[in-house]
Motif scaffolding. Structure first.
Motif, PDB file in Angstrom:
ATOM      1  N   LEU A 160      -0.695  -3.691  -0.043  1.00  0.00           N
ATOM      2  CA  LEU A 160       0.618  -3.713   0.619  1.00  0.00           C
ATOM      3  C   LEU A 160       1.497  -3.612  -0.499  1.00  0.00           C
ATOM      4  O   LEU A 160       2.686  -2.922  -0.347  1.00  0.00           O
ATOM      5  N   THR A 161       1.559  -4.292  -1.346  1.00  0.00           N
ATOM      6  CA  THR A 161       2.727  -4.541  -2.509  1.00  0.00           C
ATOM      7  C   THR A 161       2.499  -3.369  -3.335  1.00  0.00           C
ATOM      8  O   THR A 161       3.592  -2.511  -3.482  1.00  0.00           O
ATOM      9  N   ILE A 162       1.225  -2.688  -3.391  1.00  0.00           N
ATOM     10  CA  ILE A 162       1.234  -1.264  -4.314  1.00  0.00           C
ATOM     11  C   ILE A 162       1.930  -0.086  -3.228  1.00  0.00           C
ATOM     12  O   ILE A 162       2.489   0.560  -3.914  1.00  0.00           O
ATOM     13  N   GLY A 163       1.571  -0.379  -2.013  1.00  0.00           N
ATOM     14  CA  GLY A 163       2.089   0.811  -1.315  1.00  0.00           C
ATOM     15  C   GLY A 163       3.585   0.993  -1.072  1.00  0.00           C
ATOM     16  O   GLY A 163       4.072   1.844  -1.347  1.00  0.00           O
ATOM     17  N   ILE A 164       4.227  -0.371  -1.009  1.00  0.00           N
ATOM     18  CA  ILE A 164       5.636  -0.270  -0.914  1.00  0.00           C
ATOM     19  C   ILE A 164       6.151   0.275  -2.205  1.00  0.00           C
ATOM     20  O   ILE A 164       7.338   0.857  -2.191  1.00  0.00           O
ATOM     21  N   ALA A 165       5.523  -0.161  -3.587  1.00  0.00           N
ATOM     22  CA  ALA A 165       6.053   0.052  -4.636  1.00  0.00           C
ATOM     23  C   ALA A 165       5.882   1.786  -4.670  1.00  0.00           C
ATOM     24  O   ALA A 165       6.743   2.279  -5.480  1.00  0.00           O
ATOM     25  N   MET A 166       4.828   2.184  -4.557  1.00  0.00           N
ATOM     26  CA  MET A 166       4.651   3.800  -4.608  1.00  0.00           C
ATOM     27  C   MET A 166       5.665   4.256  -3.494  1.00  0.00           C
ATOM     28  O   MET A 166       6.281   5.199  -3.967  1.00  0.00           O
ATOM     29  N   LEU A 167       5.815   3.736  -2.367  1.00  0.00           N
ATOM     30  CA  LEU A 167       7.020   4.104  -1.748  1.00  0.00           C
ATOM     31  C   LEU A 167       8.194   4.079  -2.158  1.00  0.00           C
ATOM     32  O   LEU A 167       9.068   5.033  -2.331  1.00  0.00           O
ATOM     33  N   GLY A 168       8.851   3.132  -2.907  1.00  0.00           N
ATOM     34  CA  GLY A 168      10.013   3.105  -3.497  1.00  0.00           C
ATOM     35  C   GLY A 168      10.137   4.013  -4.840  1.00  0.00           C
ATOM     36  O   GLY A 168      11.177   4.587  -4.861  1.00  0.00           O
ATOM     37  N   TYR A 169       8.882   4.133  -5.450  1.00  0.00           N
ATOM     38  CA  TYR A 169       8.838   5.185  -6.289  1.00  0.00           C
ATOM     39  C   TYR A 169       9.077   6.574  -6.172  1.00  0.00           C
ATOM     40  O   TYR A 169      10.120   7.339  -6.374  1.00  0.00           O
ATOM     41  N   GLY A 170       8.459   6.931  -4.870  1.00  0.00           N
ATOM     42  CA  GLY A 170       8.675   8.288  -4.219  1.00  0.00           C
ATOM     43  C   GLY A 170      10.202   8.418  -3.701  1.00  0.00           C
ATOM     44  O   GLY A 170      10.811   9.629  -4.009  1.00  0.00           O
ATOM     45  N   ILE A 171      10.752   7.294  -3.099  1.00  0.00           N
ATOM     46  CA  ILE A 171      12.079   7.601  -2.544  1.00  0.00           C
ATOM     47  C   ILE A 171      13.141   7.839  -3.915  1.00  0.00           C
ATOM     48  O   ILE A 171      13.788   8.681  -3.721  1.00  0.00           O
ATOM     49  N   ALA A 172      12.981   7.113  -4.841  1.00  0.00           N
ATOM     50  CA  ALA A 172      13.861   7.151  -5.904  1.00  0.00           C
ATOM     51  C   ALA A 172      13.540   8.705  -6.563  1.00  0.00           C
ATOM     52  O   ALA A 172      14.575   9.345  -6.970  1.00  0.00           O
ATOM     53  N   ARG A 173      12.435   9.276  -6.850  1.00  0.00           N
ATOM     54  CA  ARG A 173      12.210  10.539  -7.211  1.00  0.00           C
ATOM     55  C   ARG A 173      12.901  11.734  -6.327  1.00  0.00           C
ATOM     56  O   ARG A 173      13.454  12.761  -6.924  1.00  0.00           O
ATOM     57  N   GLY A 174      12.775  11.274  -5.063  1.00  0.00           N
ATOM     58  CA  GLY A 174      13.442  12.360  -4.008  1.00  0.00           C
ATOM     59  C   GLY A 174      14.689  12.119  -4.251  1.00  0.00           C
ATOM     60  O   GLY A 174      15.637  13.264  -4.108  1.00  0.00           O
TER      61      GLY A 174
END
Length: 235
Positions: A160-174
């Motif tokens: 869960l933590t990794i998934g949310i971290a990846m989501l945050g990374y993707g949002i920031a890149r977007g």
């Protein structure tokens, strides 16, 4: 007209300055300094597309003039196109090697490019870090406020933590991609809200095509006639 425009620029009245420079250009359309001055007025009004076009026209009329490249670079710097700005500043410096203001502008643009690249590198990881904090907060909150947490297994907590971290990374890149797109849009021509989609000259070309000449009897759509007119105009 030019002197009136210069006075308005000094007073900070850039809209009126642009009108005076435009009147001067109508009287002397081959004068590069008029386009250079109007480019500055447009830049101060943040009408970047027109400022860039005037800078290009300045260079077209006087390609050996350092101020033309400097005007172009100033527009590119103001719209965060740091690589293009550096190239234009360096062209200006080649023509005026001892100009301190150009050297200062190159240092400023170099610093801006470095900050922009650092933001491209750091912001996505900042988003990932925020995602980790959010993920850990969710896990801790579930264990603290529920009797039977659904994330009891450590692997589930980690996923869960990794998934949310990846989501945050993707949002920031977007977000950074969106910022880049907005910067490109700064140099695009403004939308003409009064354009009804009709081109008088294209309509005339269409009528001429319909009415006579070597292509008598061949009917073109308005879009085709408009396209043919534009091709003829560009040639």
């Amino acid at each position: 007209m030019k002197e009136k425009g210069n006075k308005c620029v000094k007073d900070g009245n850039y809209a009126e300055a642009e009108l005076h420079y435009t009147d001067a250009i109508k009287l002397d359309p081959q004068n590069p300094s008029l386009y250079s001055n109007r480019s500055l007025a447009f830049l101060k009004m943040q009408q970047f597309h027109f400022a860039l076009e005037d800078a290009k026209q300045t260079l077209k009329l006087k390609p050996e003039w350092a101020k033309g490249y400097f005007r172009k670079a100033e527009v590119e710097y103001a719209t965060y196109h740091f690589n293009d700005a550096l190239l234009s500043y360096k062209m200006a410096l080649q023509l005026q090697p001892e100009d301190q203001s150009i050297m200062d502008a190159i240092r400023r643009a170099t610093l801006g490019r470095q900050k922009d690249r650092k933001a491209d590198e750091q912001i996505p990881w900042l988003g990932a870090g925020i995602g980790i904090i959010v993920g850990v907060t969710i896990v801790i909150g579930e264990h603290a406020f529920t009797q039977k947490p659904t994330l009891g297994h450590p692997i589930l907590m980690a996923l869960l933590t990794i998934g949310i971290a990846m989501l945050g990374y993707g949002i920031a890149r977007g977000f950074r991609y969106w910022v880049k797109c907005q910067r490109k849009a700064l140099l695009q021509p403004p939308v003409d809200l009064f354009d009804d989609g009709k081109d008088e000259a294209a309509e005339t070309a269409e009528e001429e095509i319909k009415g006579g000449g070597g292509e008598r009897g061949h009917r073109y759509t308005k879009a085709q006639a408009r396209q043919r007119f534009k091709k003829g105009k560009s040639s």
